[in-house]
Design a protein around this motif. Structure first.
Motif, PDB file in Angstrom:
ATOM      1  N   TRP A   1       0.811  -1.210   0.000  1.00 27.96           N
ATOM      2  CA  TRP A   1       0.000   0.000   0.000  1.00 27.96           C
ATOM      3  C   TRP A   1       0.849   1.266   0.000  1.00 27.96           C
TER       4      TRP A   1
ATOM      5  N   GLU B   1       0.470   3.926  -2.792  1.00 25.75           N
ATOM      6  CA  GLU B   1       0.043   5.277  -2.440  1.00 25.75           C
ATOM      7  C   GLU B   1       1.000   6.322  -3.028  1.00 25.75           C
TER       8      GLU B   1
ATOM      9  N   CYS C   1      -8.634  -2.782  -6.217  1.00 24.41           N
ATOM     10  CA  CYS C   1      -7.762  -3.320  -5.169  1.00 24.41           C
ATOM     11  C   CYS C   1      -8.561  -3.634  -3.908  1.00 24.41           C
TER      12      CYS C   1
ATOM     13  N   LYS D   1      -8.312   3.546   2.932  1.00 25.08           N
ATOM     14  CA  LYS D   1      -7.935   3.808   1.548  1.00 25.08           C
ATOM     15  C   LYS D   1      -8.980   4.649   0.811  1.00 25.08           C
TER      16      LYS D   1
END
Length: 620
Positions: free
Chosen positions: A230, A234, A295, A301
Protein backbone atom coordinates in the motif's frame (compact mmCIF):
# COMPACT_ATOMS: atom_id res chain seq x y z
CA UNK A 1 -11.69 30.68 -76.26
CA UNK A 2 -10.28 31.97 -79.46
CA UNK A 3 -6.74 32.03 -80.72
CA UNK A 4 -5.32 35.58 -80.76
CA UNK A 5 -4.23 34.90 -84.36
CA UNK A 6 -7.69 33.89 -85.57
CA UNK A 7 -9.65 36.38 -87.72
CA UNK A 8 -13.35 35.49 -88.13
CA UNK A 9 -14.74 35.12 -91.66
CA UNK A 10 -17.86 37.04 -92.75
CA UNK A 11 -19.44 33.69 -93.60
CA UNK A 12 -19.17 30.86 -91.06
CA UNK A 13 -19.59 28.25 -93.78
CA UNK A 14 -16.53 29.55 -95.60
CA UNK A 15 -14.31 29.75 -92.50
CA UNK A 16 -10.95 28.06 -93.23
CA UNK A 17 -10.58 27.03 -89.54
CA UNK A 18 -13.28 26.11 -86.96
CA UNK A 19 -12.01 26.05 -83.31
CA UNK A 20 -13.41 23.30 -81.06
CA UNK A 21 -12.11 23.37 -77.41
CA UNK A 22 -12.05 19.64 -76.82
CA UNK A 23 -10.74 18.26 -80.08
CA UNK A 24 -8.78 20.99 -81.72
CA UNK A 25 -5.15 20.00 -82.44
CA UNK A 26 -4.18 23.61 -81.77
CA UNK A 27 -5.73 23.50 -78.27
CA UNK A 28 -4.09 20.14 -77.57
CA UNK A 29 -0.72 21.47 -78.63
CA UNK A 30 -1.11 24.65 -76.58
CA UNK A 31 -2.12 22.80 -73.41
CA UNK A 32 0.66 20.28 -73.78
CA UNK A 33 3.11 23.10 -74.30
CA UNK A 34 1.99 24.82 -71.10
CA UNK A 35 2.22 21.57 -69.13
CA UNK A 36 5.67 20.96 -70.51
CA UNK A 37 6.72 24.41 -69.39
CA UNK A 38 5.51 23.61 -65.88
CA UNK A 39 7.60 20.46 -65.81
CA UNK A 40 10.62 22.29 -67.16
CA UNK A 41 10.33 24.95 -64.50
CA UNK A 42 9.86 22.42 -61.68
CA UNK A 43 12.72 20.13 -62.68
CA UNK A 44 15.75 22.29 -61.77
CA UNK A 45 14.33 23.26 -58.37
CA UNK A 46 13.41 19.69 -57.51
CA UNK A 47 16.73 18.40 -58.75
CA UNK A 48 18.52 21.02 -56.69
CA UNK A 49 16.92 19.69 -53.53
CA UNK A 50 17.17 16.01 -54.39
CA UNK A 51 17.70 14.45 -50.93
CA UNK A 52 20.05 11.84 -52.38
CA UNK A 53 22.43 14.64 -53.43
CA UNK A 54 21.92 17.01 -50.50
CA UNK A 55 21.86 14.83 -47.43
CA UNK A 56 22.78 17.54 -44.92
CA UNK A 57 20.89 20.48 -46.37
CA UNK A 58 17.43 21.68 -45.47
CA UNK A 59 15.06 23.50 -47.77
CA UNK A 60 13.18 25.29 -44.99
CA UNK A 61 16.35 26.29 -43.18
CA UNK A 62 18.28 27.49 -46.20
CA UNK A 63 15.60 29.31 -48.20
CA UNK A 64 12.00 29.72 -47.15
CA UNK A 65 11.27 31.51 -50.44
CA UNK A 66 12.46 28.45 -52.37
CA UNK A 67 10.39 26.30 -50.00
CA UNK A 68 7.22 28.00 -51.18
CA UNK A 69 8.32 27.77 -54.81
CA UNK A 70 9.04 24.08 -54.23
CA UNK A 71 5.48 23.46 -53.04
CA UNK A 72 4.15 25.39 -56.04
CA UNK A 73 6.28 23.26 -58.37
CA UNK A 74 4.82 20.12 -56.83
CA UNK A 75 1.35 21.44 -57.55
CA UNK A 76 2.33 22.11 -61.15
CA UNK A 77 3.76 18.59 -61.45
CA UNK A 78 0.56 17.13 -60.15
CA UNK A 79 -1.46 19.06 -62.70
CA UNK A 80 0.90 17.87 -65.45
CA UNK A 81 0.54 14.25 -64.39
CA UNK A 82 -3.23 14.53 -64.42
CA UNK A 83 -3.07 16.00 -67.94
CA UNK A 84 -0.88 13.23 -69.35
CA UNK A 85 -2.90 10.48 -67.63
CA UNK A 86 -5.98 11.81 -69.39
CA UNK A 87 -4.42 12.64 -72.74
CA UNK A 88 -1.51 10.23 -73.19
CA UNK A 89 -0.89 7.75 -70.39
CA UNK A 90 2.03 6.20 -72.29
CA UNK A 91 3.89 9.48 -72.69
CA UNK A 92 7.52 9.67 -71.68
CA UNK A 93 6.68 13.05 -70.21
CA UNK A 94 4.37 11.37 -67.72
CA UNK A 95 7.21 9.09 -66.62
CA UNK A 96 9.46 12.11 -66.26
CA UNK A 97 6.84 13.94 -64.18
CA UNK A 98 6.32 10.88 -61.98
CA UNK A 99 10.05 10.62 -61.32
CA UNK A 100 10.24 14.28 -60.37
CA UNK A 101 7.21 13.85 -58.10
CA UNK A 102 8.85 10.93 -56.28
CA UNK A 103 12.00 12.99 -55.78
CA UNK A 104 9.98 15.95 -54.51
CA UNK A 105 8.04 13.76 -52.09
CA UNK A 106 11.25 12.32 -50.65
CA UNK A 107 12.48 15.86 -50.05
CA UNK A 108 9.21 16.91 -48.41
CA UNK A 109 9.14 13.77 -46.30
CA UNK A 110 12.62 14.60 -45.06
CA UNK A 111 11.70 18.23 -44.44
CA UNK A 112 8.61 17.15 -42.55
CA UNK A 113 10.69 14.91 -40.29
CA UNK A 114 13.36 17.56 -39.74
CA UNK A 115 10.84 20.22 -38.78
CA UNK A 116 9.08 17.85 -36.38
CA UNK A 117 12.23 16.54 -34.75
CA UNK A 118 14.30 19.72 -34.50
CA UNK A 119 11.58 22.11 -33.37
CA UNK A 120 10.22 20.32 -30.34
CA UNK A 121 10.63 23.42 -28.22
CA UNK A 122 8.10 25.15 -30.48
CA UNK A 123 5.78 22.13 -30.64
CA UNK A 124 5.51 21.47 -26.91
CA UNK A 125 1.92 21.50 -25.62
CA UNK A 126 2.10 24.96 -24.03
CA UNK A 127 3.50 26.60 -27.15
CA UNK A 128 1.01 24.83 -29.39
CA UNK A 129 -1.91 25.91 -27.23
CA UNK A 130 -0.66 29.49 -27.18
CA UNK A 131 -0.06 29.57 -30.90
CA UNK A 132 -3.68 28.75 -31.66
CA UNK A 133 -4.49 32.29 -30.54
CA UNK A 134 -2.06 33.66 -33.11
CA UNK A 135 -3.55 34.90 -36.36
CA UNK A 136 -0.61 33.47 -38.28
CA UNK A 137 -1.82 29.94 -37.63
CA UNK A 138 -5.35 30.59 -38.75
CA UNK A 139 -4.19 32.49 -41.80
CA UNK A 140 -1.89 29.69 -42.84
CA UNK A 141 1.32 29.35 -44.77
CA UNK A 142 -0.19 30.38 -48.08
CA UNK A 143 -1.02 33.88 -46.84
CA UNK A 144 2.62 34.80 -46.37
CA UNK A 145 3.94 37.03 -49.10
CA UNK A 146 7.10 36.15 -50.98
CA UNK A 147 8.89 39.13 -49.44
CA UNK A 148 7.90 38.03 -45.95
CA UNK A 149 9.13 34.52 -46.65
CA UNK A 150 12.38 35.78 -48.06
CA UNK A 151 13.07 38.06 -45.10
CA UNK A 152 12.02 35.39 -42.63
CA UNK A 153 14.65 33.10 -44.08
CA UNK A 154 17.45 35.46 -43.11
CA UNK A 155 19.21 34.57 -39.89
CA UNK A 156 17.34 31.36 -39.14
CA UNK A 157 19.05 28.82 -36.95
CA UNK A 158 16.39 26.09 -36.71
CA UNK A 159 14.22 24.49 -39.33
CA UNK A 160 10.91 26.14 -39.92
CA UNK A 161 11.66 28.73 -37.23
CA UNK A 162 11.14 32.49 -37.63
CA UNK A 163 13.65 35.13 -36.63
CA UNK A 164 15.27 34.84 -33.23
CA UNK A 165 13.54 38.02 -32.09
CA UNK A 166 10.08 36.51 -32.59
CA UNK A 167 7.98 35.39 -29.64
CA UNK A 168 7.49 31.69 -28.78
CA UNK A 169 3.88 31.80 -29.91
CA UNK A 170 4.81 33.19 -33.35
CA UNK A 171 7.63 30.67 -33.62
CA UNK A 172 5.23 27.84 -32.92
CA UNK A 173 2.75 29.31 -35.36
CA UNK A 174 5.37 29.38 -38.13
CA UNK A 175 6.48 25.82 -37.50
CA UNK A 176 2.89 24.59 -37.45
CA UNK A 177 2.15 26.47 -40.67
CA UNK A 178 5.16 24.82 -42.34
CA UNK A 179 4.02 21.37 -41.25
CA UNK A 180 0.52 22.03 -42.47
CA UNK A 181 1.76 23.23 -45.87
CA UNK A 182 3.89 20.12 -46.36
CA UNK A 183 1.11 17.80 -45.16
CA UNK A 184 -1.42 19.40 -47.47
CA UNK A 185 0.98 19.05 -50.41
CA UNK A 186 1.87 15.42 -49.74
CA UNK A 187 -1.72 14.36 -49.07
CA UNK A 188 -3.03 16.04 -52.22
CA UNK A 189 -0.22 14.42 -54.19
CA UNK A 190 -1.16 10.94 -52.98
CA UNK A 191 1.70 10.60 -50.49
CA UNK A 192 -0.32 11.08 -47.31
CA UNK A 193 0.67 7.67 -45.96
CA UNK A 194 4.36 8.57 -45.91
CA UNK A 195 3.62 11.90 -44.24
CA UNK A 196 1.39 10.32 -41.59
CA UNK A 197 3.94 7.62 -40.82
CA UNK A 198 6.63 10.19 -40.04
CA UNK A 199 4.24 12.26 -37.95
CA UNK A 200 3.11 9.32 -35.84
CA UNK A 201 6.64 8.13 -35.10
CA UNK A 202 7.92 11.53 -34.00
CA UNK A 203 4.89 12.71 -32.07
CA UNK A 204 4.38 9.36 -30.33
CA UNK A 205 7.90 9.64 -28.94
CA UNK A 206 7.15 13.20 -27.79
CA UNK A 207 4.05 12.09 -25.88
CA UNK A 208 5.87 9.09 -24.41
CA UNK A 209 8.68 11.31 -23.18
CA UNK A 210 6.29 13.89 -21.71
CA UNK A 211 4.43 11.29 -19.66
CA UNK A 212 7.68 9.64 -18.59
CA UNK A 213 8.90 12.97 -17.25
CA UNK A 214 5.65 13.27 -15.31
CA UNK A 215 6.58 10.04 -13.54
CA UNK A 216 3.74 7.96 -15.01
CA UNK A 217 4.50 4.27 -15.34
CA UNK A 218 2.34 2.77 -18.08
CA UNK A 219 3.98 -0.63 -17.82
CA UNK A 220 2.18 -1.61 -14.60
CA UNK A 221 -0.36 -4.36 -15.03
CA UNK A 222 -3.58 -4.65 -13.02
CA UNK A 223 -2.24 -7.73 -11.24
CA UNK A 224 0.94 -5.89 -10.26
CA UNK A 225 -1.07 -2.98 -8.90
CA UNK A 226 -3.32 -5.34 -6.94
CA UNK A 227 -0.35 -7.06 -5.28
CA UNK A 228 1.57 -3.86 -4.58
CA UNK A 229 2.33 -2.83 -1.02
CA UNK A 230 0.00 0.00 0.00
CA UNK A 231 2.77 2.49 0.79
CA UNK A 232 4.33 1.92 -2.62
CA UNK A 233 0.95 2.12 -4.34
CA UNK A 234 0.04 5.28 -2.44
CA UNK A 235 3.26 6.92 -3.64
CA UNK A 236 2.31 6.06 -7.23
CA UNK A 237 -1.19 7.41 -6.66
CA UNK A 238 0.25 10.71 -5.45
CA UNK A 239 2.43 10.87 -8.57
CA UNK A 240 -0.61 10.10 -10.74
CA UNK A 241 -2.63 12.84 -9.04
CA UNK A 242 0.10 15.39 -9.69
CA UNK A 243 0.37 14.38 -13.34
CA UNK A 244 -3.13 13.55 -14.61
CA UNK A 245 -4.39 17.11 -15.09
CA UNK A 246 -1.29 18.19 -16.98
CA UNK A 247 -1.32 15.01 -19.06
CA UNK A 248 -4.90 15.53 -20.20
CA UNK A 249 -5.29 19.30 -20.38
CA UNK A 250 -1.82 20.02 -21.74
CA UNK A 251 -0.10 16.99 -23.29
CA UNK A 252 -3.10 15.28 -24.90
CA UNK A 253 -4.98 18.50 -25.55
CA UNK A 254 -1.92 20.13 -27.10
CA UNK A 255 -1.43 17.09 -29.32
CA UNK A 256 -5.07 17.34 -30.35
CA UNK A 257 -4.57 20.97 -31.40
CA UNK A 258 -1.39 20.22 -33.34
CA UNK A 259 -2.88 17.22 -35.10
CA UNK A 260 -6.03 19.11 -36.06
CA UNK A 261 -3.98 21.94 -37.50
CA UNK A 262 -1.40 19.95 -39.44
CA UNK A 263 -3.98 17.60 -40.99
CA UNK A 264 -6.86 20.03 -41.28
CA UNK A 265 -7.41 18.89 -44.88
CA UNK A 266 -8.41 15.37 -43.82
CA UNK A 267 -10.73 14.52 -40.93
CA UNK A 268 -9.94 10.81 -41.19
CA UNK A 269 -6.18 11.35 -41.07
CA UNK A 270 -6.19 13.72 -38.13
CA UNK A 271 -8.50 11.50 -36.08
CA UNK A 272 -6.54 8.33 -36.77
CA UNK A 273 -3.21 10.11 -36.14
CA UNK A 274 -4.29 11.56 -32.82
CA UNK A 275 -5.81 8.27 -31.72
CA UNK A 276 -2.72 6.19 -32.50
CA UNK A 277 -0.38 8.73 -30.88
CA UNK A 278 -2.27 9.09 -27.60
CA UNK A 279 -4.52 6.04 -27.16
CA UNK A 280 -2.02 3.70 -25.53
CA UNK A 281 -0.83 6.28 -23.00
CA UNK A 282 -4.31 7.59 -22.25
CA UNK A 283 -5.74 4.11 -21.67
CA UNK A 284 -2.81 3.27 -19.39
CA UNK A 285 -3.35 6.54 -17.50
CA UNK A 286 -7.01 5.87 -16.71
CA UNK A 287 -6.45 2.13 -16.46
CA UNK A 288 -4.24 2.74 -13.44
CA UNK A 289 -7.10 4.49 -11.66
CA UNK A 290 -9.48 1.67 -12.52
CA UNK A 291 -7.02 -0.91 -11.20
CA UNK A 292 -6.74 0.96 -7.90
CA UNK A 293 -10.53 0.84 -7.68
CA UNK A 294 -10.36 -2.94 -7.93
CA UNK A 295 -7.76 -3.32 -5.17
CA UNK A 296 -8.50 -4.64 -1.70
CA UNK A 297 -10.64 -2.06 0.05
CA UNK A 298 -10.53 -0.66 3.56
CA UNK A 299 -11.88 2.61 5.04
CA UNK A 300 -8.33 3.97 5.34
CA UNK A 301 -7.93 3.81 1.55
CA UNK A 302 -11.13 5.73 0.92
CA UNK A 303 -9.52 9.12 0.47
CA UNK A 304 -7.07 8.01 -2.19
CA UNK A 305 -9.94 6.45 -4.13
CA UNK A 306 -11.82 9.74 -3.87
CA UNK A 307 -8.71 11.64 -4.97
CA UNK A 308 -8.50 9.49 -8.08
CA UNK A 309 -12.21 9.88 -8.77
CA UNK A 310 -11.99 13.63 -8.33
CA UNK A 311 -8.90 13.82 -10.53
CA UNK A 312 -10.82 12.30 -13.44
CA UNK A 313 -14.18 13.95 -12.75
CA UNK A 314 -12.68 17.45 -12.67
CA UNK A 315 -11.20 17.09 -16.15
CA UNK A 316 -13.96 14.96 -17.68
CA UNK A 317 -15.16 17.78 -19.99
CA UNK A 318 -11.64 18.05 -21.43
CA UNK A 319 -11.39 14.26 -21.77
CA UNK A 320 -14.72 14.14 -23.55
CA UNK A 321 -13.89 16.92 -26.00
CA UNK A 322 -10.28 15.90 -26.65
CA UNK A 323 -11.11 12.24 -27.25
CA UNK A 324 -14.40 12.92 -28.99
CA UNK A 325 -13.98 10.83 -32.14
CA UNK A 326 -15.03 7.22 -32.66
CA UNK A 327 -11.38 6.22 -32.95
CA UNK A 328 -10.80 7.55 -29.43
CA UNK A 329 -13.88 5.97 -27.88
CA UNK A 330 -11.73 3.41 -26.04
CA UNK A 331 -10.11 6.23 -24.06
CA UNK A 332 -13.47 7.70 -23.07
CA UNK A 333 -14.69 4.26 -22.07
CA UNK A 334 -11.58 3.66 -19.97
CA UNK A 335 -12.08 6.94 -18.12
CA UNK A 336 -15.75 6.12 -17.48
CA UNK A 337 -14.87 2.62 -16.27
CA UNK A 338 -12.35 4.11 -13.87
CA UNK A 339 -15.01 6.42 -12.45
CA UNK A 340 -17.44 3.52 -12.08
CA UNK A 341 -14.93 1.28 -10.29
CA UNK A 342 -13.73 4.06 -8.00
CA UNK A 343 -17.34 5.01 -7.19
CA UNK A 344 -18.18 1.40 -6.40
CA UNK A 345 -15.09 1.16 -4.22
CA UNK A 346 -16.04 4.35 -2.34
CA UNK A 347 -19.57 3.09 -1.64
CA UNK A 348 -18.23 -0.23 -0.44
CA UNK A 349 -15.71 1.46 1.85
CA UNK A 350 -18.44 3.71 3.26
CA UNK A 351 -20.50 0.62 4.02
CA UNK A 352 -17.47 -1.02 5.64
CA UNK A 353 -16.88 2.13 7.67
CA UNK A 354 -20.44 2.05 8.98
CA UNK A 355 -20.09 -1.64 9.82
CA UNK A 356 -16.82 -0.96 11.64
CA UNK A 357 -18.58 1.59 13.86
CA UNK A 358 -21.35 -0.83 14.70
CA UNK A 359 -18.94 -3.67 15.37
CA UNK A 360 -16.61 -1.69 17.63
CA UNK A 361 -16.02 -4.02 20.56
CA UNK A 362 -13.90 -1.90 22.86
CA UNK A 363 -15.27 -2.54 26.34
CA UNK A 364 -12.98 -0.42 28.49
CA UNK A 365 -14.68 2.74 29.69
CA UNK A 366 -12.83 5.99 29.01
CA UNK A 367 -11.38 7.26 32.32
CA UNK A 368 -13.22 10.29 33.64
CA UNK A 369 -15.97 10.07 31.03
CA UNK A 370 -13.87 11.80 28.39
CA UNK A 371 -14.08 11.64 24.60
CA UNK A 372 -13.99 8.07 23.34
CA UNK A 373 -11.33 7.14 20.73
CA UNK A 374 -14.13 5.90 18.48
CA UNK A 375 -15.69 9.37 18.55
CA UNK A 376 -12.41 11.00 17.57
CA UNK A 377 -11.77 8.51 14.79
CA UNK A 378 -15.24 8.70 13.30
CA UNK A 379 -15.54 12.48 13.41
CA UNK A 380 -12.06 13.05 11.97
CA UNK A 381 -12.95 10.62 9.21
CA UNK A 382 -16.25 12.37 8.49
CA UNK A 383 -14.55 15.76 8.54
CA UNK A 384 -12.23 14.60 5.77
CA UNK A 385 -15.16 13.09 3.89
CA UNK A 386 -16.93 16.44 3.97
CA UNK A 387 -14.05 17.95 2.01
CA UNK A 388 -14.98 15.56 -0.81
CA UNK A 389 -18.66 16.50 -0.72
CA UNK A 390 -18.84 17.38 -4.43
CA UNK A 391 -17.36 14.06 -5.47
CA UNK A 392 -19.37 12.06 -2.94
CA UNK A 393 -22.55 13.77 -4.08
CA UNK A 394 -22.14 12.01 -7.43
CA UNK A 395 -21.15 8.72 -5.84
CA UNK A 396 -24.05 8.45 -3.34
CA UNK A 397 -26.69 10.14 -5.50
CA UNK A 398 -28.41 6.83 -6.24
CA UNK A 399 -27.61 5.25 -2.86
CA UNK A 400 -30.26 6.54 -0.43
CA UNK A 401 -30.21 5.92 3.30
CA UNK A 402 -32.69 3.18 4.12
CA UNK A 403 -34.03 4.74 7.36
CA UNK A 404 -35.11 8.26 8.22
CA UNK A 405 -32.46 10.36 9.94
CA UNK A 406 -33.77 12.40 12.90
CA UNK A 407 -32.97 16.11 13.29
CA UNK A 408 -32.17 16.42 9.56
CA UNK A 409 -34.20 18.65 7.28
CA UNK A 410 -36.56 16.72 4.97
CA UNK A 411 -35.04 18.11 1.78
CA UNK A 412 -31.49 17.13 2.70
CA UNK A 413 -29.34 15.80 -0.12
CA UNK A 414 -28.33 12.11 -0.27
CA UNK A 415 -24.83 13.17 0.73
CA UNK A 416 -26.08 15.03 3.82
CA UNK A 417 -28.35 12.14 4.74
CA UNK A 418 -25.50 9.67 4.44
CA UNK A 419 -23.20 11.69 6.70
CA UNK A 420 -25.97 12.35 9.25
CA UNK A 421 -26.72 8.63 9.27
CA UNK A 422 -23.10 7.80 10.06
CA UNK A 423 -23.14 10.31 12.94
CA UNK A 424 -26.34 8.70 14.21
CA UNK A 425 -24.73 5.25 14.10
CA UNK A 426 -21.87 6.66 16.18
CA UNK A 427 -24.19 8.26 18.73
CA UNK A 428 -26.16 5.03 19.13
CA UNK A 429 -22.90 3.21 19.77
CA UNK A 430 -21.94 5.82 22.37
CA UNK A 431 -25.27 5.39 24.14
CA UNK A 432 -24.43 1.74 24.59
CA UNK A 433 -20.94 2.55 25.83
CA UNK A 434 -22.32 5.05 28.37
CA UNK A 435 -24.20 2.23 30.08
CA UNK A 436 -20.90 0.64 31.08
CA UNK A 437 -20.36 3.36 33.70
CA UNK A 438 -21.69 2.35 37.11
CA UNK A 439 -22.16 5.99 38.10
CA UNK A 440 -25.15 7.47 36.27
CA UNK A 441 -23.77 10.99 36.59
CA UNK A 442 -20.57 9.86 34.88
CA UNK A 443 -22.61 8.27 32.09
CA UNK A 444 -24.27 11.60 31.36
CA UNK A 445 -20.94 13.40 31.53
CA UNK A 446 -19.55 10.90 29.01
CA UNK A 447 -22.47 11.55 26.65
CA UNK A 448 -22.10 15.31 27.05
CA UNK A 449 -18.38 15.13 26.30
CA UNK A 450 -18.77 13.00 23.20
CA UNK A 451 -21.76 14.78 21.70
CA UNK A 452 -20.06 18.11 22.33
CA UNK A 453 -16.98 16.82 20.49
CA UNK A 454 -19.24 15.85 17.57
CA UNK A 455 -20.87 19.29 17.51
CA UNK A 456 -17.54 21.14 17.66
CA UNK A 457 -16.14 19.06 14.79
CA UNK A 458 -19.24 19.75 12.73
CA UNK A 459 -19.11 23.49 13.39
CA UNK A 460 -15.43 23.70 12.47
CA UNK A 461 -15.72 21.87 9.14
CA UNK A 462 -17.79 21.63 5.96
CA UNK A 463 -20.07 19.25 7.86
CA UNK A 464 -21.79 22.34 9.21
CA UNK A 465 -23.09 23.24 5.74
CA UNK A 466 -23.95 19.66 4.86
CA UNK A 467 -25.87 18.82 8.04
CA UNK A 468 -27.39 22.26 8.45
CA UNK A 469 -27.70 24.79 11.23
CA UNK A 470 -30.92 23.23 12.54
CA UNK A 471 -29.19 19.89 13.04
CA UNK A 472 -26.32 21.55 14.92
CA UNK A 473 -28.69 23.56 17.12
CA UNK A 474 -30.63 20.45 18.09
CA UNK A 475 -27.45 18.59 19.02
CA UNK A 476 -26.26 21.52 21.12
CA UNK A 477 -29.54 21.39 23.03
CA UNK A 478 -28.91 17.69 23.71
CA UNK A 479 -25.43 18.50 25.05
CA UNK A 480 -26.96 20.96 27.50
CA UNK A 481 -29.52 18.37 28.53
CA UNK A 482 -26.80 15.77 29.16
CA UNK A 483 -24.92 18.36 31.25
CA UNK A 484 -28.06 19.14 33.24
CA UNK A 485 -28.65 15.44 33.85
CA UNK A 486 -25.08 15.06 35.07
CA UNK A 487 -25.52 17.99 37.41
CA UNK A 488 -28.75 16.60 38.80
CA UNK A 489 -27.41 13.08 39.32
CA UNK A 490 -23.98 14.14 40.58
CA UNK A 491 -24.91 16.96 42.97
CA UNK A 492 -28.47 16.37 44.05
CA UNK A 493 -27.43 14.96 47.45
CA UNK A 494 -25.26 17.99 48.10
CA UNK A 495 -28.06 20.39 47.26
CA UNK A 496 -30.59 18.38 49.23
CA UNK A 497 -28.40 18.57 52.34
CA UNK A 498 -29.10 22.30 52.53
CA UNK A 499 -32.50 23.56 53.77
CA UNK A 500 -34.63 25.02 50.97
CA UNK A 501 -35.38 28.27 52.89
CA UNK A 502 -33.13 29.38 55.73
CA UNK A 503 -35.13 30.39 58.87
CA UNK A 504 -33.75 32.89 61.40
CA UNK A 505 -31.18 31.50 63.80
CA UNK A 506 -33.66 31.47 66.63
CA UNK A 507 -36.00 29.20 64.71
CA UNK A 508 -33.40 26.45 64.01
CA UNK A 509 -31.94 24.60 66.95
CA UNK A 510 -28.22 24.35 67.41
CA UNK A 511 -28.34 20.59 66.99
CA UNK A 512 -30.34 20.89 63.78
CA UNK A 513 -27.84 23.35 62.37
CA UNK A 514 -24.95 21.14 63.38
CA UNK A 515 -26.54 18.17 61.66
CA UNK A 516 -27.17 20.17 58.51
CA UNK A 517 -23.54 21.25 58.34
CA UNK A 518 -22.36 17.68 58.94
CA UNK A 519 -24.64 16.37 56.17
CA UNK A 520 -23.43 19.04 53.75
CA UNK A 521 -19.78 18.38 54.58
CA UNK A 522 -20.15 14.66 53.99
CA UNK A 523 -22.14 15.05 50.77
CA UNK A 524 -19.84 17.70 49.30
CA UNK A 525 -16.65 15.81 50.16
CA UNK A 526 -18.03 12.58 48.77
CA UNK A 527 -19.12 14.26 45.49
CA UNK A 528 -15.85 16.12 45.17
CA UNK A 529 -13.66 13.07 45.79
CA UNK A 530 -15.71 10.96 43.42
CA UNK A 531 -15.66 13.50 40.60
CA UNK A 532 -12.24 15.07 40.90
CA UNK A 533 -10.89 12.61 38.30
CA UNK A 534 -13.70 13.26 35.85
CA UNK A 535 -13.00 15.32 32.75
CA UNK A 536 -14.71 17.77 30.39
CA UNK A 537 -12.53 17.98 27.31
CA UNK A 538 -13.88 21.16 25.75
CA UNK A 539 -12.80 24.28 27.72
CA UNK A 540 -15.96 26.16 26.78
CA UNK A 541 -18.25 23.38 27.97
CA UNK A 542 -16.11 22.93 31.09
CA UNK A 543 -16.48 26.58 32.07
CA UNK A 544 -20.22 26.56 31.39
CA UNK A 545 -20.73 23.51 33.60
CA UNK A 546 -18.67 24.98 36.45
CA UNK A 547 -20.57 28.26 36.31
CA UNK A 548 -23.92 26.48 36.26
CA UNK A 549 -23.01 24.31 39.23
CA UNK A 550 -21.62 27.23 41.22
CA UNK A 551 -24.75 29.30 40.64
CA UNK A 552 -26.91 26.58 42.12
CA UNK A 553 -24.69 25.62 45.05
CA UNK A 554 -22.73 28.62 46.35
CA UNK A 555 -25.59 31.14 46.92
CA UNK A 556 -27.68 28.63 48.90
CA UNK A 557 -24.71 27.59 51.00
CA UNK A 558 -23.72 31.23 51.58
CA UNK A 559 -27.17 32.02 52.94
CA UNK A 560 -27.11 29.03 55.26
CA UNK A 561 -23.52 29.76 56.29
CA UNK A 562 -24.15 33.40 57.12
CA UNK A 563 -27.28 32.55 59.13
CA UNK A 564 -26.12 29.57 61.17
CA UNK A 565 -22.38 29.32 60.77
CA UNK A 566 -21.23 32.19 62.97
CA UNK A 567 -22.53 30.87 66.34
CA UNK A 568 -21.05 27.46 65.64
CA UNK A 569 -17.68 28.89 64.70
CA UNK A 570 -17.55 30.81 68.01
CA UNK A 571 -18.15 27.55 69.93
CA UNK A 572 -14.63 26.23 70.51
CA UNK A 573 -16.03 22.84 71.33
CA UNK A 574 -17.59 22.55 67.87
CA UNK A 575 -14.46 22.59 65.77
CA UNK A 576 -14.82 20.92 62.41
CA UNK A 577 -18.57 21.33 62.12
CA UNK A 578 -18.37 24.36 59.80
CA UNK A 579 -15.67 23.14 57.46
CA UNK A 580 -16.18 25.34 54.40
CA UNK A 581 -16.56 29.02 53.89
CA UNK A 582 -18.57 30.03 50.74
CA UNK A 583 -15.32 31.03 49.04
CA UNK A 584 -13.94 27.55 49.62
CA UNK A 585 -16.69 25.97 47.53
CA UNK A 586 -15.78 28.06 44.48
CA UNK A 587 -12.14 27.07 44.87
CA UNK A 588 -12.94 23.39 45.10
CA UNK A 589 -15.35 23.51 42.16
CA UNK A 590 -12.59 25.10 40.05
CA UNK A 591 -10.62 21.85 40.44
CA UNK A 592 -13.30 19.78 38.71
CA UNK A 593 -13.38 18.46 35.12
CA UNK A 594 -9.62 18.50 34.53
CA UNK A 595 -9.20 14.76 35.04
CA UNK A 596 -6.61 15.28 37.77
CA UNK A 597 -6.58 14.24 41.42
CA UNK A 598 -7.09 17.85 42.47
CA UNK A 599 -7.10 19.06 46.08
CA UNK A 600 -7.62 16.78 49.09
CA UNK A 601 -9.42 19.51 51.04
CA UNK A 602 -6.20 21.22 52.06
CA UNK A 603 -6.15 24.55 53.84
CA UNK A 604 -5.15 26.23 50.59
CA UNK A 605 -8.81 26.19 49.53
CA UNK A 606 -10.29 27.31 52.89
CA UNK A 607 -10.78 30.87 54.04
CA UNK A 608 -9.43 32.30 57.26
CA UNK A 609 -12.96 32.43 58.63
CA UNK A 610 -13.17 28.62 58.79
CA UNK A 611 -11.94 27.61 62.27
CA UNK A 612 -11.71 23.93 61.50
CA UNK A 613 -9.21 24.14 58.69
CA UNK A 614 -6.67 21.95 60.42
CA UNK A 615 -9.13 19.07 60.51
CA UNK A 616 -10.17 19.08 56.81
CA UNK A 617 -10.18 15.71 55.30
CA UNK A 618 -11.39 13.95 58.47
CA UNK A 619 -14.71 12.19 58.67
CA UNK A 620 -17.45 13.55 60.83
Amino acid sequence: MRSPFFKPSPSPSRSPLRFTPASSPMRHTLSESLVQENIDRAEPLIAKWDPSHHTSSSLYRDSRWEAKQFLKSVGDLQAAMIFFVREDSASDKLVRAQFLMQTAMKRLEKEFYLILSTNRQYLDPESVSLSTRSSSVSEGYEDESEDDLKSAGDGLETLGTPERTSSPSSSSATVMADLKAIADCMISSGYGQECVKVYKIVRKSVVDEALYRLGLDRTLTPSQIKKMDWKVLEAKIKCWLRAVKFAVTTVFYGERILCDHVFVSSLHIRESCFSEITRENAIALFGFAESVGKCKKSPEKMFRALDLYEGIANIWPVIKSTFSSDSSSAVRSQAVNALIKLGDAARLMLADFEAAIQKDSSKAAVPGGGVHPLTRYVMNYLTFLADYSEVLTDIVADWPVEAAVPDLRPDASPMSARLAWLVLVLLCKLDAKAQRYKDVALSYLFLANNLDYVVVKVRQSRLRYLLGEDWVTKQEAKVRQYAANYEKMGWSKVLESLPEAQPPAAEMSMNHAKESFRSFNAAFEEAYKRQIGWVVADPKLRDEMKVSLAKKLVPRYREFYETHGAPLRRDTFREGIVRFAPEDLGNYLSDLFHGSEGSSFSSSHSSSSSTGSSNKGQSH
